[in-house]
Design an enzyme around this catalytic site. Sequence first.
Site, PDB file in Angstrom:
ATOM      1  N   LYS A   1     -13.290  -8.483   3.692  1.00 13.24           N
ATOM      2  CA  LYS A   1     -12.606  -8.769   2.423  1.00 13.24           C
ATOM      3  C   LYS A   1     -11.421  -9.724   2.632  1.00 13.24           C
ATOM      4  O   LYS A   1     -11.279 -10.701   1.911  1.00 13.24           O
ATOM      5  CB  LYS A   1     -12.099  -7.463   1.780  1.00 13.24           C
TER       6      LYS A   1
ATOM      7  N   ARG B   1      -9.036   1.906  -4.845  1.00 17.59           N
ATOM      8  CA  ARG B   1      -9.819   2.684  -3.896  1.00 17.59           C
ATOM      9  C   ARG B   1     -10.162   4.066  -4.435  1.00 17.59           C
ATOM     10  O   ARG B   1     -10.849   4.827  -3.755  1.00 17.59           O
ATOM     11  CB  ARG B   1      -9.040   2.842  -2.591  1.00 17.59           C
TER      12      ARG B   1
ATOM     13  N   ARG C   1     -12.058  -6.338  16.375  1.00 24.41           N
ATOM     14  CA  ARG C   1     -10.819  -6.840  15.760  1.00 24.41           C
ATOM     15  C   ARG C   1      -9.601  -6.136  16.371  1.00 24.41           C
ATOM     16  O   ARG C   1      -8.558  -6.742  16.589  1.00 24.41           O
ATOM     17  CB  ARG C   1     -10.857  -6.603  14.253  1.00 24.41           C
TER      18      ARG C   1
ATOM     19  N   ARG D   1      -3.624  -3.673  15.137  1.00 22.04           N
ATOM     20  CA  ARG D   1      -3.658  -2.574  14.177  1.00 22.04           C
ATOM     21  C   ARG D   1      -4.077  -1.289  14.874  1.00 22.04           C
ATOM     22  O   ARG D   1      -5.165  -1.212  15.429  1.00 22.04           O
ATOM     23  CB  ARG D   1      -4.632  -2.892  13.033  1.00 22.04           C
TER      24      ARG D   1
ATOM     25  N   ARG E   1     -11.931   6.180   8.358  1.00 28.95           N
ATOM     26  CA  ARG E   1     -11.684   5.204   7.273  1.00 28.95           C
ATOM     27  C   ARG E   1     -12.980   4.940   6.513  1.00 28.95           C
ATOM     28  O   ARG E   1     -12.979   4.847   5.280  1.00 28.95           O
ATOM     29  CB  ARG E   1     -11.130   3.895   7.849  1.00 28.95           C
TER      30      ARG E   1
HETATM   31  P1  AMP Z   1      -6.912  -1.994   4.693  1.00 30.19           P
HETATM   32  O1  AMP Z   1      -6.032  -3.044   5.266  1.00 30.19           O
HETATM   33  O2  AMP Z   1      -7.362  -2.341   3.290  1.00 30.19           O
HETATM   34  O3  AMP Z   1      -8.070  -1.629   5.585  1.00 30.19           O
HETATM   35  O4  AMP Z   1      -6.001  -0.678   4.513  1.00 30.19           O
HETATM   36  C1  AMP Z   1      -5.464  -0.028   5.635  1.00 30.19           C
HETATM   37  C2  AMP Z   1      -4.938   1.341   5.232  1.00 30.19           C
HETATM   38  O5  AMP Z   1      -3.918   1.206   4.240  1.00 30.19           O
HETATM   39  C3  AMP Z   1      -5.972   2.265   4.611  1.00 30.19           C
HETATM   40  O6  AMP Z   1      -6.725   2.948   5.587  1.00 30.19           O
HETATM   41  C4  AMP Z   1      -5.066   3.204   3.819  1.00 30.19           C
HETATM   42  O7  AMP Z   1      -4.428   4.138   4.653  1.00 30.19           O
HETATM   43  C5  AMP Z   1      -3.987   2.270   3.312  1.00 30.19           C
HETATM   44  N1  AMP Z   1      -4.386   1.698   2.005  1.00 30.19           N
HETATM   45  C6  AMP Z   1      -4.630   0.397   1.711  1.00 30.19           C
HETATM   46  N2  AMP Z   1      -4.963   0.222   0.420  1.00 30.19           N
HETATM   47  C7  AMP Z   1      -4.937   1.459  -0.130  1.00 30.19           C
HETATM   48  C8  AMP Z   1      -5.196   1.963  -1.430  1.00 30.19           C
HETATM   49  N3  AMP Z   1      -5.587   1.171  -2.435  1.00 30.19           N
HETATM   50  N4  AMP Z   1      -5.069   3.290  -1.640  1.00 30.19           N
HETATM   51  C9  AMP Z   1      -4.693   4.111  -0.650  1.00 30.19           C
HETATM   52  N5  AMP Z   1      -4.446   3.714   0.586  1.00 30.19           N
HETATM   53  C10 AMP Z   1      -4.557   2.414   0.884  1.00 30.19           C
END
Ligand code: AMP
Length: 372
Positions: free
Chosen positions: A196, A271, A310, A316, A328
């Site tokens: 994404k 989400r 990654r 990360r 996740r």
């Molecule tokens: P991402 O970078 O989108 O993979 O997000 C990394 C982490 O951030 C996720 O595993 C969640 O812990 C938190 N996170 C990101 N976006 C959301 C969201 N919309 N709702 C809840 N937690 C989020």
Amino acid sequence: MITVIKLHDKYFKPFISAKEIDDVLQRLAIEIAEDVGDEIPVFVGILNGSFMVVSDFIKKYPKPCEVTFIKLASYEGVKSTEDIQRLIGLTQDLTGRTVIILEDIIDTGNTLAEVHRIFKNEKVKSLKIATLFYKPEAYKKDFKLHYVGIEIPNKFIVGYGLDYDGLGRNLPEIYQIKETQHMTNLVLFGPPGAGKGTQADFLKEKYDLVHISTGDVFRYNIKNETALGMLAKSYMDKGELVPDQVTIDMLNAEVEKNTDANGFIFDGFPRTNAQADALDKLMDSKDSQINAMIALEVDDEILVERLLSRGKTSGRTDDADEPIIRNRIAEYYNKTAVLKDFYSAQNKYFGVDGVGSIEDITVRLSTVIDKL
Ligand code: AMP
């Protein structure tokens, strides 16, 4: 659910309820009756718009009063482009009377200028102006407004006597125009590792959109050790979702930072169902909407592989450890995947194969966006 109505070619949304109008008229009636004292006033409504206000107002007026109407009529001016509004029908002798003009709305003040013009030679005791609605931003005259019901922004309204090209006068409440939406708002969807963020970087340039990644905003806050960052970290480290209200508040604030955007790419948001509802409300408050959810579809095992690789360079912590990665992905299937139904029900869901070269996938996404 907000019920939007269509009159001719335009859309209108509910703005001021019948109850609110009723309360305001009640307040005005009492206020005016107190000021007028023992006099018997003559209320003068200005047709067509004011017929509802006058009717409801005088029913609330607690003492004897008289009612009459004058009508606003359009004439072509000397120049054919000029549209002159004249008030006609003032036939009653108002010498020595307390006259109160009842208006539905005062915007530029042009009608009010006409009121003062026709009353200039009438020897009334006093001439006062009462209006249900008043648009201070539009008002260009200096005439005093003695009684004002509700001040409203300078946006077109219909209902309660007010029309849009003839329609809408019969509505018991006030509707406000919905500005035509110019924004394109996309939700980029898919499990962690679907690509994404990578694709959003290309799409935001190509379509001149603002990219908001909630994950990136959380990581920025963690790096800067903000309170929000510390809170989010405790969930992110376990591969769990951050609580809805925290995430929604943060997303609202990010959108507000970009008031003149052509539109947004939401990446990692919504989400959950609660987040999707909150996003709809936010878009609605901008007279806009989500145009599409575009989902990158990738097999779980490929996701795990991609994220582990990654993790070797991204720094990360949630990419470094296979159990966290699998959590996740599990969170995605438990809480997020249902949003496919949410957007499918609105015919806004578009699935795209997320396996292949970055360029190929960008082309697939663009094909969907160009058709919107
Ligand atoms: P991402 O970078 O989108 O993979 O997000 C990394 C982490 O951030 C996720 O595993 C969640 O812990 C938190 N996170 C990101 N976006 C959301 C969201 N919309 N709702 C809840 N937690 C989020």
